[in-house]
Design an enzyme around this catalytic site. Structure first.
Site, mmCIF file in Angstrom:
data_model
loop_
_atom_site.group_PDB
_atom_site.id
_atom_site.type_symbol
_atom_site.label_atom_id
_atom_site.label_comp_id
_atom_site.label_asym_id
_atom_site.label_seq_id
_atom_site.Cartn_x
_atom_site.Cartn_y
_atom_site.Cartn_z
ATOM 1 N N GLY A 1 -54.044 5.164 -32.176
ATOM 2 C CA GLY A 1 -54.471 5.130 -30.786
ATOM 3 C C GLY A 1 -55.137 6.450 -30.440
ATOM 4 N N GLN B 1 -58.255 13.227 -25.411
ATOM 5 C CA GLN B 1 -58.069 13.776 -26.769
ATOM 6 C C GLN B 1 -59.393 14.112 -27.453
ATOM 7 O OE1 GLN B 1 -55.129 10.548 -27.983
ATOM 8 N NE2 GLN B 1 -54.385 12.294 -29.154
ATOM 9 N N HIS C 1 -47.976 5.722 -24.993
ATOM 10 C CA HIS C 1 -48.388 7.079 -25.402
ATOM 11 C C HIS C 1 -49.788 7.390 -24.867
ATOM 12 C CE1 HIS C 1 -48.397 10.348 -28.631
ATOM 13 N NE2 HIS C 1 -49.667 10.311 -28.265
ATOM 14 N N GLU C 2 -50.701 6.408 -24.980
ATOM 15 C CA GLU C 2 -52.092 6.657 -24.553
ATOM 16 C C GLU C 2 -52.215 6.745 -23.037
ATOM 17 O OE1 GLU C 2 -53.694 7.822 -26.658
ATOM 18 O OE2 GLU C 2 -53.011 6.853 -28.485
ATOM 19 N N CYS D 1 -48.541 12.841 -32.654
ATOM 20 C CA CYS D 1 -49.744 12.802 -31.821
ATOM 21 C C CYS D 1 -50.857 13.557 -32.544
ATOM 22 C CB CYS D 1 -49.448 13.461 -30.472
ATOM 23 S SG CYS D 1 -50.877 13.558 -29.393
ATOM 24 N N LEU D 2 -52.049 13.002 -32.526
ATOM 25 C CA LEU D 2 -53.181 13.652 -33.189
ATOM 26 C C LEU D 2 -53.492 15.009 -32.549
ATOM 27 C CD1 LEU D 2 -55.434 10.509 -33.638
ATOM 28 C CD2 LEU D 2 -54.218 11.738 -35.440
ATOM 29 N N HIS E 1 -51.309 10.055 -21.963
ATOM 30 C CA HIS E 1 -52.375 11.048 -22.164
ATOM 31 C C HIS E 1 -53.308 11.094 -20.943
ATOM 32 C CE1 HIS E 1 -52.116 12.888 -26.095
ATOM 33 N NE2 HIS E 1 -52.005 11.744 -26.734
HETATM 34 ZN ZN ZN Z 1 -51.301 11.484 -28.630
#
Ligand code: ZN
Length: 167
Positions: free
Chosen positions: A46, A51, A130-131, A88-89, A134
């Site tokens: 995702g 991000q 999660h998204e 998380c990226l 963000h």
């Molecule tokens: Zn993340």
């Protein structure tokens, strides 16, 4: 399409509120396509627009079923409970045990501007939550209830590292 640079904490864009998309223009569609490509390349399941440095309410998710793109997503229903490891990226060194709802319903717009509603359970539900977090400037570490349940990625066994999804 293009792979965009993923913003890493503590970049302030990750901690700010993203704006609703007023009109789905060509740049918004391009953004969504680039986000998918960036997510697959990372790899992750995702990605949210902040991000990649864009303060707009756009998310992409693909947990292996098919890609979902949502503009102005809102979680309208959340039920049940799941506890699992999450990465998380934008926080590549950390993994945490995060409690999320097991099942969610998310409404938003597709890239044609048409209202859509998507249901998700398990990992898909986790990725949506999660998204959407963000978009509100919330990182998963803020959702970890027990601070001793945050680890550095390199502290984990290789077999556990492989299981961690990055969202
Ligand atoms: Zn993340």
């Amino acid at each position: 399409m293009a792979i965009r640079r993923i913003m890493i904490y503590p970049d302030p864009v990750l901690l700010s509120q993203a704006q609703a998309v007023a009109k789905i223009t060509r740049p918004v569609r391009q953004l969504a396509r680039d986000m998918l490509e960036t997510m697959y390349a990372a790899p992750g399941v995702g990605l949210a627009a902040p991000q990649v440095g864009v303060r707009q309410r756009v998310i992409v998710v693909d947990v292996g079923e098919n890609p979902v793109t949502l503009v102005n997503p809102q979680i309208t229903t959340a039920e049940g409970k799941q506890i699992g490891l999450e990465g998380c990226l934008s926080l590549p060194q950390l993994v945490g045990e995060v409690q999320r709802s097991e099942w969610v319903v998310v409404s938003g717009l597709d890239l044609g501007g048409k209202p859509i509603t998507v249901e998700g359970e398990g990992l898909l539900a986790r990725a949506f939550q999660h998204e959407v977090d963000h978009l509100d400037g919330i990182l998963f570490v803020a959702r970890v209830q027990d601070p001793t349940c945050i680890w550095r990625t390199d502290e984990l066994k290789a077999s556990v590292q492989k299981e961690v999804v990055h969202i």
